[in-house]
Design a protein around this motif. Structure first.
Motif, PDB file in Angstrom:
ATOM      1  N   ILE A  86       0.812  -1.127  -0.290  1.00 50.00           N
ATOM      2  CA  ILE A  86      -0.367   0.003   0.535  1.00 50.00           C
ATOM      3  C   ILE A  86       0.633   1.090  -0.019  1.00 50.00           C
ATOM      4  CG2 ILE A  86      -1.874   1.731   2.193  1.00 50.00           C
ATOM      5  CD1 ILE A  86      -2.950  -1.590   1.907  1.00 50.00           C
ATOM      6  N   ALA A  87       2.160   1.228   0.712  1.00 53.63           N
ATOM      7  CA  ALA A  87       2.992   2.600   0.643  1.00 53.63           C
ATOM      8  C   ALA A  87       3.022   2.794  -0.491  1.00 53.63           C
ATOM      9  CB  ALA A  87       4.619   1.900   2.174  1.00 53.63           C
ATOM     10  N   ILE A  88       3.841   1.753  -1.759  1.00 53.59           N
ATOM     11  CA  ILE A  88       4.763   1.759  -2.651  1.00 53.59           C
ATOM     12  C   ILE A  88       3.458   2.505  -3.633  1.00 53.59           C
ATOM     13  CG2 ILE A  88       5.604   0.611  -4.600  1.00 53.59           C
ATOM     14  CD1 ILE A  88       7.128  -1.333  -2.451  1.00 53.59           C
ATOM     15  N   LYS A  89       1.984   1.278  -3.318  1.00 57.87           N
ATOM     16  CA  LYS A  89       0.803   2.121  -4.794  1.00 57.87           C
ATOM     17  C   LYS A  89       0.451   3.643  -4.245  1.00 57.87           C
ATOM     18  CE  LYS A  89      -3.146   1.623  -3.745  1.00 57.87           C
ATOM     19  NZ  LYS A  89      -4.661   0.432  -3.254  1.00 57.87           N
ATOM     20  N   LEU A  90       0.595   3.980  -2.996  1.00 60.73           N
ATOM     21  CA  LEU A  90       0.318   5.523  -2.430  1.00 60.73           C
ATOM     22  C   LEU A  90       1.644   6.601  -3.238  1.00 60.73           C
ATOM     23  CD1 LEU A  90      -1.149   5.481   0.912  1.00 60.73           C
ATOM     24  CD2 LEU A  90      -2.614   6.262  -1.580  1.00 60.73           C
ATOM     25  N   SER A  91       3.058   6.148  -2.721  1.00 60.98           N
ATOM     26  CA  SER A  91       3.877   6.552  -3.055  1.00 60.98           C
ATOM     27  C   SER A  91       3.801   6.913  -4.868  1.00 60.98           C
ATOM     28  CB  SER A  91       5.227   5.889  -2.790  1.00 60.98           C
ATOM     29  OG  SER A  91       5.321   5.464  -1.178  1.00 60.98           O
ATOM     30  N   PHE A  92       3.985   6.014  -5.585  1.00 60.08           N
ATOM     31  CA  PHE A  92       3.521   5.948  -6.677  1.00 60.08           C
ATOM     32  C   PHE A  92       2.682   7.168  -8.017  1.00 60.08           C
ATOM     33  CE2 PHE A  92       5.944   2.029  -7.534  1.00 60.08           C
ATOM     34  CZ  PHE A  92       6.983   2.582  -8.623  1.00 60.08           C
ATOM     35  N   SER A  93       1.544   7.002  -6.434  1.00 57.31           N
ATOM     36  CA  SER A  93       0.551   8.173  -7.059  1.00 57.31           C
ATOM     37  C   SER A  93       1.078   8.758  -6.584  1.00 57.31           C
ATOM     38  CB  SER A  93      -0.747   7.562  -6.592  1.00 57.31           C
ATOM     39  OG  SER A  93      -0.987   7.700  -4.899  1.00 57.31           O
ATOM     40  N   GLY A  94       2.039   9.670  -6.700  1.00 57.96           N
ATOM     41  CA  GLY A  94       2.288  11.156  -5.977  1.00 57.96           C
ATOM     42  C   GLY A  94       1.884  10.754  -4.573  1.00 57.96           C
ATOM     43  N   SER A  95       1.553  10.541  -2.987  1.00 53.09           N
ATOM     44  CA  SER A  95       2.006  10.322  -1.994  1.00 53.09           C
ATOM     45  C   SER A  95       2.924  10.008  -1.408  1.00 53.09           C
ATOM     46  CB  SER A  95       0.686  10.204  -0.868  1.00 53.09           C
ATOM     47  OG  SER A  95       0.258  10.682   0.097  1.00 53.09           O
ATOM     48  N   ASN A  96       3.691  10.653  -0.565  1.00 54.95           N
ATOM     49  CA  ASN A  96       5.301   9.744  -0.516  1.00 54.95           C
ATOM     50  C   ASN A  96       5.211   9.007   0.254  1.00 54.95           C
ATOM     51  OD1 ASN A  96       8.144   8.459  -0.568  1.00 54.95           O
ATOM     52  ND2 ASN A  96       8.751  10.563   0.374  1.00 54.95           N
ATOM     53  N   GLN A  97       5.400   7.676   0.403  1.00 56.07           N
ATOM     54  CA  GLN A  97       5.253   7.485   1.811  1.00 56.07           C
ATOM     55  C   GLN A  97       6.191   6.824   2.834  1.00 56.07           C
ATOM     56  OE1 GLN A  97       1.701   7.028   3.486  1.00 56.07           O
ATOM     57  NE2 GLN A  97       1.381   8.426   1.618  1.00 56.07           N
ATOM     58  N   PHE A  98       7.321   6.819   2.066  1.00 55.79           N
ATOM     59  CA  PHE A  98       8.775   6.952   2.477  1.00 55.79           C
ATOM     60  C   PHE A  98       9.503   7.384   3.334  1.00 55.79           C
ATOM     61  CE2 PHE A  98       8.030   3.530  -0.817  1.00 55.79           C
ATOM     62  CZ  PHE A  98       8.396   2.174  -0.053  1.00 55.79           C
ATOM     63  N   LYS A  99       8.630   8.822   3.812  1.00 54.25           N
ATOM     64  CA  LYS A  99       9.300   9.471   4.890  1.00 54.25           C
ATOM     65  C   LYS A  99       8.331   9.098   5.666  1.00 54.25           C
ATOM     66  CE  LYS A  99       5.141  13.237   4.137  1.00 54.25           C
ATOM     67  NZ  LYS A  99       5.119  13.518   3.342  1.00 54.25           N
ATOM     68  N   TYR A 100       7.548   8.474   6.217  1.00 58.00           N
ATOM     69  CA  TYR A 100       7.534   7.421   7.923  1.00 58.00           C
ATOM     70  C   TYR A 100       8.183   6.950   8.239  1.00 58.00           C
ATOM     71  CZ  TYR A 100       3.367  10.907   6.072  1.00 58.00           C
ATOM     72  OH  TYR A 100       2.330  12.128   5.157  1.00 58.00           O
ATOM     73  N   PHE A 101       8.146   6.815   9.693  1.00 52.81           N
ATOM     74  CA  PHE A 101       8.577   6.129   9.778  1.00 52.81           C
ATOM     75  C   PHE A 101       7.676   4.639  10.246  1.00 52.81           C
ATOM     76  CE2 PHE A 101       6.346   6.237  13.960  1.00 52.81           C
ATOM     77  CZ  PHE A 101       6.878   4.864  14.192  1.00 52.81           C
ATOM     78  N   GLN A 102       6.970   4.396   9.683  1.00 53.69           N
ATOM     79  CA  GLN A 102       6.356   3.015  10.195  1.00 53.69           C
ATOM     80  C   GLN A 102       6.155   2.521   8.426  1.00 53.69           C
ATOM     81  OE1 GLN A 102       5.203   6.492  10.370  1.00 53.69           O
ATOM     82  NE2 GLN A 102       3.538   6.526  12.295  1.00 53.69           N
ATOM     83  N   THR A 103       6.500   3.207   7.035  1.00 48.80           N
ATOM     84  CA  THR A 103       6.457   2.474   6.301  1.00 48.80           C
ATOM     85  C   THR A 103       8.154   1.906   6.539  1.00 48.80           C
ATOM     86  OG1 THR A 103       5.749   4.104   5.080  1.00 48.80           O
ATOM     87  CG2 THR A 103       7.049   2.560   4.127  1.00 48.80           C
ATOM     88  N   TRP A 104       8.789   1.913   7.004  1.00 45.97           N
ATOM     89  CA  TRP A 104       9.999   0.857   6.964  1.00 45.97           C
ATOM     90  C   TRP A 104      10.160   0.435   8.510  1.00 45.97           C
ATOM     91  CZ3 TRP A 104      13.682   2.200   2.636  1.00 45.97           C
ATOM     92  CH2 TRP A 104      12.867   3.110   2.846  1.00 45.97           C
ATOM     93  N   PHE A 105       9.526   0.439   9.090  1.00 44.53           N
ATOM     94  CA  PHE A 105       8.908  -0.101   9.888  1.00 44.53           C
ATOM     95  C   PHE A 105       8.177  -1.917  10.024  1.00 44.53           C
ATOM     96  CE2 PHE A 105       7.006  -2.469  13.543  1.00 44.53           C
ATOM     97  CZ  PHE A 105       7.613  -2.311  14.927  1.00 44.53           C
ATOM     98  N   PHE A 106       7.219  -1.272   8.834  1.00 39.92           N
ATOM     99  CA  PHE A 106       6.484  -2.674   8.153  1.00 39.92           C
ATOM    100  C   PHE A 106       7.492  -3.521   7.324  1.00 39.92           C
ATOM    101  CE2 PHE A 106       2.892  -0.765   9.050  1.00 39.92           C
ATOM    102  CZ  PHE A 106       2.080  -0.890  10.003  1.00 39.92           C
ATOM    103  N   THR A 107       9.022  -2.771   6.666  1.00 34.52           N
ATOM    104  CA  THR A 107       9.357  -3.505   6.083  1.00 34.52           C
ATOM    105  C   THR A 107      10.615  -4.400   6.908  1.00 34.52           C
ATOM    106  OG1 THR A 107       9.808  -1.121   4.106  1.00 34.52           O
ATOM    107  CG2 THR A 107      11.585  -2.775   4.076  1.00 34.52           C
ATOM    108  N   LEU A 108      10.948  -3.759   7.789  1.00 39.43           N
ATOM    109  CA  LEU A 108      12.406  -4.746   8.251  1.00 39.43           C
ATOM    110  C   LEU A 108      11.748  -5.744   8.450  1.00 39.43           C
ATOM    111  CD1 LEU A 108      14.002  -1.362  10.282  1.00 39.43           C
ATOM    112  CD2 LEU A 108      14.705  -3.069   9.015  1.00 39.43           C
ATOM    113  N   LEU A 109       9.932  -5.742   9.944  1.00 41.28           N
ATOM    114  CA  LEU A 109       9.263  -6.986  10.208  1.00 41.28           C
ATOM    115  C   LEU A 109       9.220  -7.701   8.548  1.00 41.28           C
ATOM    116  CD1 LEU A 109       6.575  -5.616  11.953  1.00 41.28           C
ATOM    117  CD2 LEU A 109       8.650  -6.166  12.783  1.00 41.28           C
ATOM    118  N   LEU A 110       8.542  -7.071   6.997  1.00 45.04           N
ATOM    119  CA  LEU A 110       8.494  -7.778   6.370  1.00 45.04           C
ATOM    120  C   LEU A 110       9.919  -8.988   5.760  1.00 45.04           C
ATOM    121  CD1 LEU A 110       7.258  -8.901   3.821  1.00 45.04           C
ATOM    122  CD2 LEU A 110       7.739  -7.178   2.841  1.00 45.04           C
ATOM    123  N   VAL A 111      10.846  -7.654   5.658  1.00 43.06           N
ATOM    124  CA  VAL A 111      12.433  -9.039   5.498  1.00 43.06           C
ATOM    125  C   VAL A 111      12.525  -9.804   7.081  1.00 43.06           C
ATOM    126  CG1 VAL A 111      14.788  -8.826   5.246  1.00 43.06           C
ATOM    127  CG2 VAL A 111      13.771  -6.975   4.737  1.00 43.06           C
ATOM    128  N   GLY A 112      12.891  -9.707   8.340  1.00 46.29           N
ATOM    129  CA  GLY A 112      12.616 -10.815   9.455  1.00 46.29           C
ATOM    130  C   GLY A 112      11.619 -12.236   9.432  1.00 46.29           C
TER     131      GLY A 112
END
Length: 339
Positions: free
Chosen positions: A198-224
């Motif tokens: 969802i973060a990637i989809k919203l970012s491509f639509s013009g609303s950058n979500q990677f400026k929020y720590f929640q996106t990176w937190f979900f990404t780290l959890l995903l990898v782990g």
């Protein structure tokens, strides 16, 4: 039955594309492995000559494309729609194996394919609409609500108990230990996949979500979560028969993923009891079809013992038939977990 939303249509197309790519990849990779085994040491015997086979790499590309499509599908459609459709990859691989690998599809296998298609169609027609999310912060709010926090903590506690208490005692003898760990972690993995998707989809639509720590937190959890899930899935496949692991893992993983999505995204809040009952019936129908496909996949194929029987010498082609069918690769595993 309500009208299918455009997001669900996009998710459906991506999920079906994923199943086609992944189901095809098993056949393409196996053809590459068979070619490599004919001219060198087979992968099952420790050989790596398949790495020089273009066909094997074509299969890997197909699998990667399928996983990307599956990842994207979760960004558009609810898990209750996307996850069960993973069974379609089994149909694709079974049908292609029938035509390209001479692995005969038994009549009960055909019935299994039909059941999977009927169940999938039922779920597609009655699936809930995707929850509209305008920011990854909204997903974070869903994830930190008491209901899902209780579910997530329960999962982590159960996984911890299984790993530290039951794996040393029963890991090598009880299939449910390894598969249970994979399935429990898989349900959390899919929730992280949805959040990152969802973060990637919203970012491509013009609303950058990677400026929020929640996106990176979900990404780290995903990898782990992915690393842990794959680790114990490999242990299960290495210890137990794949024909047993695949259907059990599919049932547990899909059931827990749907439960997690219902709790986190409240997929069933706006649905009637009849719609929910119909979706459950569709899911059970897919489970029955998957079970039939796995239980009857080797029907009509000669067993190893038949090679030593008196009848084996009566037919000079019987040994060739058996050897052709027992060429199996560890990489030819049906994709029942959308991770």
């Amino acid at each position: 039955m309500g009208e299918i939303s455009s997001d669900n249509v996009h998710g459906l197309i991506l999920a079906i594309s994923s199943s086609i790519f992944i189901g095809s990849s098993f056949i393409i990779k196996k053809k590459g492995l068979m070619k490599a085994g004919a001219s060198g040491t087979r992968a099952g015997s420790g050989g790596h000559s398949y790495l020089l086979q273009p066909m094997w790499w074509a299969g890997m590309v197909s699998m990667v494309l399928g996983e990307i499509a599956n990842f994207a599908a979760y960004a558009f459609a609810p898990a209750i729609l996307v996850t069960p459709l993973g069974a379609l990859s089994i149909i694709v691989s079974a049908v292609l194996a029938h035509y390209f690998l001479d692995e005969r599809l038994h009549i009960f296998g055909v019935v299994g394919c039909v059941l999977c298609l009927v169940g999938s169609t039922t779920i597609v027609l009655h699936a809930p609409h995707e929850t509209q999310v305008s920011s990854v912060k909204q997903v974070w709010n869903f994830a930190t609500e008491p209901g899902f926090m209780i579910y997530a903590c329960t999962v982590l506690v159960l996984v911890g108990v299984l790993i530290y208490r039951y794996v040393p005692l029963y890991g090598q003898t009880h299939l449910i230990i390894y598969v249970g760990i994979c399935s429990l972690m898989g349900s959390l993995t899919v929730m992280c996949v949805k959040a990152v998707g969802i973060a990637i989809k919203l970012s491509f639509s013009g609303s950058n979500q990677f400026k929020y720590f929640q996106t990176w937190f979900f990404t780290l959890l995903l990898v782990g979560f992915c690393v842990m899930q794959l680790n114990y899935l490999n242990k299960a496949l290495d210890t137990f028969n794949i024909n047993v692991v695949s259907p059990v893992y599919y049932v547990l993983f899909t059931s827990l993923t749907i439960l997690a999505s219902i709790i986190m995204f409240k997929d069933w809040d706006d649905q009637s009891a009849s719609q929910i009952a119909t979706e459950i019936c569709g899911f059970v129908t897919i489970l029955c079809g998957t079970f039939l496909l796995h239980k009857t996949k080797d029907m009509g194929i000669p067993t190893a013992s038949s090679l030593t029987s008196p009848n084996a010498h009566a037919d000079p082609n019987s040994r060739h038939l058996e050897l052709r069918h027992v060429t199996v690769s560890a990489l030819s595993v049906p994709n029942t977990s959308k991770v």
